[in-house]
Enzyme design. Structure first.
Site, PDB file in Angstrom:
ATOM      1  N   HIS A 119      91.814   1.182   1.361  1.00  9.20           N
ATOM      2  CA  HIS A 119      90.736   2.111   1.015  1.00  9.20           C
ATOM      3  C   HIS A 119      89.375   1.546   1.405  1.00  9.20           C
ATOM      4  O   HIS A 119      89.129   0.344   1.255  1.00  9.20           O
ATOM      5  CB  HIS A 119      90.730   2.386  -0.495  1.00  9.20           C
ATOM      6  CG  HIS A 119      91.931   3.124  -0.981  1.00  9.20           C
ATOM      7  ND1 HIS A 119      92.025   4.497  -0.959  1.00  9.20           N
ATOM      8  CD2 HIS A 119      93.102   2.670  -1.495  1.00  9.20           C
ATOM      9  CE1 HIS A 119      93.200   4.860  -1.453  1.00  9.20           C
ATOM     10  NE2 HIS A 119      93.873   3.774  -1.786  1.00  9.20           N
ATOM     11  N   PRO A 120      88.483   2.390   1.890  1.00 13.18           N
ATOM     12  CA  PRO A 120      87.105   1.927   2.113  1.00 13.18           C
ATOM     13  C   PRO A 120      86.439   1.673   0.776  1.00 13.18           C
ATOM     14  O   PRO A 120      86.817   2.261  -0.242  1.00 13.18           O
ATOM     15  CB  PRO A 120      86.446   3.105   2.840  1.00 13.18           C
ATOM     16  CG  PRO A 120      87.232   4.304   2.391  1.00 13.18           C
ATOM     17  CD  PRO A 120      88.656   3.815   2.233  1.00 13.18           C
ATOM     18  N   GLU A 160      87.319  12.892  -0.589  1.00 12.56           N
ATOM     19  CA  GLU A 160      87.519  12.384  -1.946  1.00 12.56           C
ATOM     20  C   GLU A 160      86.240  11.781  -2.517  1.00 12.56           C
ATOM     21  O   GLU A 160      86.004  11.841  -3.723  1.00 12.56           O
ATOM     22  CB  GLU A 160      88.649  11.354  -1.949  1.00 12.56           C
ATOM     23  CG  GLU A 160      90.010  11.966  -1.664  1.00 12.56           C
ATOM     24  CD  GLU A 160      91.067  10.933  -1.312  1.00 12.56           C
ATOM     25  OE1 GLU A 160      92.226  11.327  -1.110  1.00 12.56           O
ATOM     26  OE2 GLU A 160      90.734   9.739  -1.223  1.00 12.56           O
ATOM     27  N   PHE A 166      87.702  -2.836  -5.557  1.00 12.13           N
ATOM     28  CA  PHE A 166      87.560  -1.886  -6.660  1.00 12.13           C
ATOM     29  C   PHE A 166      88.119  -0.533  -6.231  1.00 12.13           C
ATOM     30  O   PHE A 166      87.783  -0.013  -5.173  1.00 12.13           O
ATOM     31  CB  PHE A 166      86.084  -1.728  -7.037  1.00 12.13           C
ATOM     32  CG  PHE A 166      85.829  -0.637  -8.044  1.00 12.13           C
ATOM     33  CD1 PHE A 166      86.194  -0.794  -9.373  1.00 12.13           C
ATOM     34  CD2 PHE A 166      85.247   0.568  -7.652  1.00 12.13           C
ATOM     35  CE1 PHE A 166      85.972   0.215 -10.306  1.00 12.13           C
ATOM     36  CE2 PHE A 166      85.012   1.576  -8.571  1.00 12.13           C
ATOM     37  CZ  PHE A 166      85.376   1.399  -9.895  1.00 12.13           C
ATOM     38  N   ILE A 183      89.096   3.486  -7.535  1.00 14.02           N
ATOM     39  CA  ILE A 183      88.965   4.552  -8.525  1.00 14.02           C
ATOM     40  C   ILE A 183      89.271   5.876  -7.844  1.00 14.02           C
ATOM     41  O   ILE A 183      88.968   6.059  -6.663  1.00 14.02           O
ATOM     42  CB  ILE A 183      87.546   4.568  -9.144  1.00 14.02           C
ATOM     43  CG1 ILE A 183      87.475   5.549 -10.322  1.00 14.02           C
ATOM     44  CG2 ILE A 183      86.494   4.921  -8.098  1.00 14.02           C
ATOM     45  CD1 ILE A 183      86.190   5.450 -11.122  1.00 14.02           C
ATOM     46  N   ALA A 230      88.157   8.922  -6.937  1.00 15.76           N
ATOM     47  CA  ALA A 230      86.762   9.357  -6.869  1.00 15.76           C
ATOM     48  C   ALA A 230      86.588  10.870  -6.804  1.00 15.76           C
ATOM     49  O   ALA A 230      85.456  11.354  -6.896  1.00 15.76           O
ATOM     50  CB  ALA A 230      86.090   8.729  -5.649  1.00 15.76           C
TER      51      ALA A 230
END
Length: 340
Positions: free
Chosen positions: A63-64, A82, A113, A115, A117
């Protein structure tokens, strides 16, 4: 149609949904899936029972970083849509804060990290990042894995051309159960106060993570008297929509209780780390409260609202959050808000 697309799904497609090669390989073995729910149930079993911690980290790294506007511009990236709410609500100052906190997070935990989003503003994400920074590494690994599974389920829905539906985030195993599962991956005994070292090289203290409160709570403050609203009956209901018979107003009771001397309502549902998405209604028997507190059963002129009903909605991406919905009450008005 779902079946046609399911038959043509390759490993690379599942790898877009979840960046773990183990996950993608196992999904291909079980494909084709006749329904989206089948694919989601399979993904949950694979993610929690077959993918180990290195596989989780592989997925996280795909993921970025949240707020990295350059990384999400790739043509094949779903992260752009997203993170659209976050990017649209961010200014240069917030983007810089996100970058700084992302770096601090990675230095502490050793992984990116993560989440879910979708629908979250940049400020919501920043606050979550800051709050989770104080977590223990073993607990944060668990949270990140949960967020990855949410993202996976959203992307499975997109891949098979079906709208993201409520059951995508419903029915997750209890947090303590999943924590024990990945403690097994780490080779650590799931015993309270037994120190261990994770695969990430962090010193950890395995612990049972479980909720001590229901996901929906409330309290009442009688602002006309400057004291808690004690003895108010409260009912919690969930909207089920229109029945097969065509009947509307299908509210289903979840639980009921009475406010205590502090104005706090007793449990309306069992303690849990998640709640089903949907529309909920809290109903407060304010008429009886004002009658009792005034000392007269014939006190219609002493209040205006015999009942107060508060309807609110929990969206699919909010199912792991806590919802405290207080009421500030007077005989002729009331105020409600989402508290903490």
């Amino acid at each position: 149609m779902f079946v046609t697309m399911a038959n043509s799904v390759a490993e690379k497609d599942f790898l877009i949904c979840c960046g773990s090669s183990k996950f993608a390989g196992e999904m291909v073995k079980l494909a084709p899936f006749l329904t989206l729910s089948q694919a989601i149930e399979a993904s949950r079993n694979i993610w929690w029972n077959k993918v180990d911690v290195p596989g989780w980290l592989e997925a996280f790294a795909s993921h970025p970083r949240i707020g990295d506007t350059e990384s999400i511009k790739k043509p094949d990236s779903w992260s752009k849509s997203e993170q659209s709410a976050a990017i649209e609500t961010a200014n240069d100052s917030i983007l810089q804060e996100l970058a700084d906190w992302n770096q601090r997070y990675e230095e502490k935990f050793g992984f990116r990290f993560l989440i879910c989003a979708s629908g979250k503003s940049s400020m919501e994400i920043l606050k979550s990042l800051q709050a989770r920074f104080s977590s223990r590494p073993i607990e944060e690994l668990q949270v990140a894995a949960e967020e990855q599974q949410k993202i996976t389920e959203i992307r499975l829905g997109k891949m098979f051309g079906e709208a993201y539906v409520d059951y995508c985030l419903a029915g997750l195993a209890p947090v303590s159960q999943r924590l024990n599962q990945f403690l097994g991956h780490l080779g650590a005994a799931a015993t309270v106060n037994e120190s261990s070292t994770s695969a990430l090289g962090h010193s950890i203290v395995p612990t049972q993570v479980s909720s001590t409160r229901p996901p929906i709570t409330t309290h009442v403050l009688d602002v006309s008297r400057g004291r808690p609203g004690e003895g108010i009956s409260v009912l919690l209901e969930l909207w089920k929509g229109t029945s097969k018979a065509g009947n509307s107003n299908e509210w289903t009771m979840i639980g009921s209780s009475v406010t205590d001397s502090d104005g706090r309502c007793g449990p309306l549902m069992a303690p849990s780390n998640s709640v089903a998405p949907g529309r909920y209604k809290l109903t407060f028997d304010t008429g009886k409260y004002f009658q009792t507190s005034s000392g007269s059963e014939d006190s219609a002129s002493q209040y205006f609202y015999p009942y107060v009903s508060v309807v609110f909605e929990i969206k699919p991406y909010q199912v792991s959050q806590h919802f405290h919905v207080p009421v500030l009450l007077s005989p002729f008005s009331y105020t409600t808000y989402r508290g903490s």
